[in-house]
Design a protein around this motif. Sequence first.
Motif, PDB file in Angstrom:
ATOM      1  N   SER A  87       0.818  -1.079   0.098  1.00  0.00           N
ATOM      2  CA  SER A  87       0.080   0.208   0.273  1.00  0.00           C
ATOM      3  C   SER A  87       0.917   1.212  -0.003  1.00  0.00           C
ATOM      4  O   SER A  87       0.564   2.132  -0.694  1.00  0.00           O
ATOM      5  CB  SER A  87      -1.060  -0.143   1.303  1.00  0.00           C
ATOM      6  N   VAL A  92       0.661   5.007  -2.045  1.00  0.00           N
ATOM      7  CA  VAL A  92       1.151   6.500  -1.373  1.00  0.00           C
ATOM      8  C   VAL A  92       2.110   7.101  -1.862  1.00  0.00           C
ATOM      9  O   VAL A  92       2.392   8.222  -2.292  1.00  0.00           O
ATOM     10  CB  VAL A  92       1.300   6.498  -0.024  1.00  0.00           C
ATOM     11  N   TRP A 170      -0.355   7.022 -11.591  1.00  0.00           N
ATOM     12  CA  TRP A 170      -0.577   8.493 -10.858  1.00  0.00           C
ATOM     13  C   TRP A 170      -0.277   9.543 -11.930  1.00  0.00           C
ATOM     14  O   TRP A 170      -0.785  10.884 -11.498  1.00  0.00           O
ATOM     15  CB  TRP A 170       0.092   8.762  -9.730  1.00  0.00           C
ATOM     16  N   MET A 258      -6.485   1.216   3.022  1.00  0.00           N
ATOM     17  CA  MET A 258      -5.389   2.141   2.659  1.00  0.00           C
ATOM     18  C   MET A 258      -5.665   2.751   1.093  1.00  0.00           C
ATOM     19  O   MET A 258      -5.506   3.922   0.940  1.00  0.00           O
ATOM     20  CB  MET A 258      -4.053   1.585   2.424  1.00  0.00           C
ATOM     21  N   GLN A 259      -6.358   1.878   0.118  1.00  0.00           N
ATOM     22  CA  GLN A 259      -6.550   2.240  -1.007  1.00  0.00           C
ATOM     23  C   GLN A 259      -7.749   3.129  -0.939  1.00  0.00           C
ATOM     24  O   GLN A 259      -7.778   4.298  -1.525  1.00  0.00           O
ATOM     25  CB  GLN A 259      -6.867   1.033  -1.951  1.00  0.00           C
ATOM     26  N   THR A 262      -6.462   6.630   0.452  1.00  0.00           N
ATOM     27  CA  THR A 262      -5.708   7.507  -0.420  1.00  0.00           C
ATOM     28  C   THR A 262      -6.712   7.897  -1.387  1.00  0.00           C
ATOM     29  O   THR A 262      -6.308   9.027  -1.530  1.00  0.00           O
ATOM     30  CB  THR A 262      -4.507   6.595  -0.932  1.00  0.00           C
ATOM     31  N   TYR A 263      -7.265   7.062  -2.026  1.00  0.00           N
ATOM     32  CA  TYR A 263      -8.190   7.465  -3.357  1.00  0.00           C
ATOM     33  C   TYR A 263      -8.882   8.565  -2.732  1.00  0.00           C
ATOM     34  O   TYR A 263      -9.130   9.450  -3.804  1.00  0.00           O
ATOM     35  CB  TYR A 263      -8.691   6.347  -4.141  1.00  0.00           C
ATOM     36  N   SER A 265      -8.907  10.761  -0.592  1.00  0.00           N
ATOM     37  CA  SER A 265      -8.297  11.897  -0.362  1.00  0.00           C
ATOM     38  C   SER A 265      -7.905  12.611  -1.308  1.00  0.00           C
ATOM     39  O   SER A 265      -8.140  13.632  -1.589  1.00  0.00           O
ATOM     40  CB  SER A 265      -7.013  11.738   0.577  1.00  0.00           C
TER      41      SER A 265
END
Length: 289
Positions: A87, A92, A170, A258-259, A262-263, A265
Amino acid sequence: MMLTYLTATFGFRATWNPELMVLTASIGIAYFALIGPLRHTFAQATPVSLRQKALFCIGLLLFYFGMGSPLNVAGHFLFSAHMLQQSLLYLVMPLLLLAGTPSWLFASLPERKWARTLLRLTTHPITAVLMFNALFSFYHMPVILDMAMNNLAMHNLIHLPLLLTALLMWTPVIAPLPQLHRLTELQKLAYIFASGVLITPACALIIFAGAPLYGTYVNGPTMLCTPFFSAPVDKSMLAVPLQALDDQRLGGIIMKLMQEVTYGSVLAYIFARWYRKEKDQPDDQLLPH
């Protein structure tokens, strides 16, 4: 206590990976050494903000933490630690590195025809999102992951392309070059949502499997692999605190959480920026001509 145990059991080199420590520090030194002098060679190059510098440094620290710290060692024995490592490294860390890199550092790449062609192909939103998620799912097939955990060449052969494709994944969102700003804010929202959908089946399979999928976390690894070397494991010294199936489910949950964080945010940030941009437009620009 745990760090002392790991260092005493596997040695300083295996636990802390000094080669990767030096490589990470060298990248950081090069970044700060170049952003000042290089900026003056590019027209209209803006100064690198403190925020960008902080993001880049945090990204570098996550790179070392994921690949070279005791987390990498723990990931050979606990699937949950492995998924936390994944992750940080692929969801990140690339985001922070791209956000912390000024666009003018990439300015010389599009001048070369082969670089322009390669960038257009690999950073196309469909190509980028499919490459990363396909490779991530491929890596977590039981036979592939078990092989990578016990073979140095396979370990690096998988991790290096994953790092690269994570950066490319990304890129349509961060777009460090003006030539790569293909997506509108609304399209970026859809792109991130699609990436989250594509990674879900792999997480769901891991979480809802009725039996342990990976022999490495049932029988223990035979080798401890890092980016620069591998060493045999004495299994008599290991004490894994979780049952293999519980550990596997925890790992899948960690990856999915975590995905989502992160996504989510990034989605919130893009939506807020898009909203401010639309709100700041004069009324006459919003009317059809």
